[in-house]
Scaffold this motif. Sequence first.
Motif, PDB file in Angstrom:
ATOM      1  N   SER A   1       0.833  -1.211   0.000  1.00 30.22           N
ATOM      2  CA  SER A   1       0.000   0.000   0.000  1.00 30.22           C
ATOM      3  C   SER A   1       0.864   1.255   0.000  1.00 30.22           C
ATOM      4  CB  SER A   1      -0.923  -0.005   1.221  1.00 30.22           C
ATOM      5  OG  SER A   1      -1.717  -1.168   1.246  1.00 30.22           O
ATOM      6  N   PHE A   2       1.936   1.238   0.840  1.00 37.24           N
ATOM      7  CA  PHE A   2       2.830   2.398   0.872  1.00 37.24           C
ATOM      8  C   PHE A   2       3.611   2.519  -0.433  1.00 37.24           C
ATOM      9  CE2 PHE A   2       2.217   1.293   5.348  1.00 37.24           C
ATOM     10  CZ  PHE A   2       1.805   2.527   5.839  1.00 37.24           C
TER      11      PHE A   2
ATOM     12  N   SER B   1       2.544   1.588  -3.378  1.00 34.41           N
ATOM     13  CA  SER B   1       1.633   2.110  -4.404  1.00 34.41           C
ATOM     14  C   SER B   1       1.461   3.617  -4.262  1.00 34.41           C
ATOM     15  CB  SER B   1       0.274   1.410  -4.288  1.00 34.41           C
ATOM     16  OG  SER B   1       0.409   0.013  -4.455  1.00 34.41           O
ATOM     17  N   LEU B   2       1.319   4.080  -3.014  1.00 34.81           N
ATOM     18  CA  LEU B   2       1.207   5.528  -2.788  1.00 34.81           C
ATOM     19  C   LEU B   2       2.489   6.238  -3.205  1.00 34.81           C
ATOM     20  CD1 LEU B   2      -0.321   7.973  -1.647  1.00 34.81           C
ATOM     21  CD2 LEU B   2       0.607   7.390   0.610  1.00 34.81           C
TER      22      LEU B   2
END
Length: 559
Positions: free
Chosen positions: A497-498, A500-501
């Motif tokens: 998730s990090f 992707s951000l």
Amino acid sequence: MLFLLNVNFFFFSSFIFLIWLSLYLYIYDLIYLLNYSFFFLNSCNFSLVILFDWMSLIFLSIVFLISGCVFLYSLDYMSGDIYIIRFYFLVFLFILSMSFLILMPDLICLMLGWDGLGLVSYCLVIYYQSNLGLSSGYLTLLINRLGDLFLIFCICWSFNYGCWHYAYLLIFSDFMPLMFLFLILASLTSSAQFPFSSWLPAAMAAPTPVSSLVHSSTLVTAGVYLLIRFNSLISGVFNLFLINLTLLTILLSGFGALYENDLKKIIAFSTMGQLSFMIFSILMGCYYLSFIHLLIHAVFKSLLFLCSGIFISGFMGVQDIRFMGNLTVQSPLISSCFMISLFSLCGMPFYSGFFSSDLIIELSILSEVNFFYLIFFFFSVYLTLIYSLRMYMYMYILNINMNFFNLSDFSYMKVSCLILLTFSVTLGSVLFWMINNLYIYIFDWYFKYTIFYFFIYFFVFFNSFNFLNFNLFGFLNFFFGKMWFLPFFSSTFILSSFYSLGHFLFTLVELSWTEYFVSLNFIFLLKFMNFYFNSLMLNSLKSYLISFVFFMFIMLIFF
């Protein structure tokens, strides 16, 4: 070399002194407490406390015994390493942190040892400076920092009572709910219990002497030791919650070891299962037996790791058990040490692991535990036997798949294995003969032969297990072999998730996508406003009519 031999002499002499001192304190029922108060804040007393009782001293003596064997073992295993001095300093810091954890019954002082264990273990896991070691070290550090966070919450909550001593905190009846929940979570992270189990197999990227010391008698047993100290608080909903987690962890470790081919990871899974076995015995009220099993397990599991390190060195770094075979011919002495420690792990009669594990199983059956939990408990014990026999089949019965190298270069390694072999054979009986004579075996005799039934059933199960490996149930094979996908949800799922951000921000800012999102839309806005004002300036009848209607609408509303 002479300095390292002196260090080994210090550890072995300290072991002999502490084992006799602990027996003296046990026989005469003595406790010595050193207290130095160094700071007062209102009604809070900050003090340095050192507790000498038979439990802490005998645990520290076992840690010194294993540490001396690991230092002696490292003289051969790490001989060609250019950073060997750094390795010895890190191991010594680890032992110092473990000594703080064992001897200090104050939560603030205990934090010194607890935090030191996590930080130094991270440095030891990334010792080889590889990508695998770095990712494993980050996962180990993340989960151990989580345990530190829970322990810091516990220390902050204890600020209400003005003191952080074990004995003082156990007096308060309102102490239990929230603070003990933090203690349980801190213990679960250190002991690699579900859902914090993924770091222990990943930490096998460390050198084998580190695995023998860290993952058998020190870091992983810190949480169990903390639960033993606070055993009087375990009751009610916490008991049920912990029973479910320990049974899940035992099943997870059993199936993980059954489908794993890496030798060190199989031993790591067995360590995870044995830690769950200890916590389960604490929940059954057998905290004293759990502590005895912790000592016995530390010795034979260290021997198991050291023997596996010799095999890995002999096979030039190969850890896959499918490449091994017929090791009794190639290395009979180390194979004998490995098999004795494996028999102790399985609880074979008259080996050291039998004396504690058999009595824990008997008392668990005689206690008022749910029959459903008891079935899962026995099935997990059966899984321990199955993956041990599978490892025995691959390493000693099947044909040679790879030649063993460097047969005669391991003198210090063999001496350290022989020292641990002596205690692996005798420690269980000696502890029960010298420390406690109150426990008697009252189980029916025909239950004693159940292990032989398991041996017979294993050969039936082994054929079906080989049949399952041919992609008949491929998903089950992958599911159980990957620890129920727990490593993915512990690391990759969160980090992705990090990532992707971060990739979105990188493309937005660094790769000039900001111009597309901001400047282009701003140009469209300017074009629209330019078109509108041009229409007004060119005396468009439509624009005038719309403006007049809008003006009249505003006048009707407000006037």
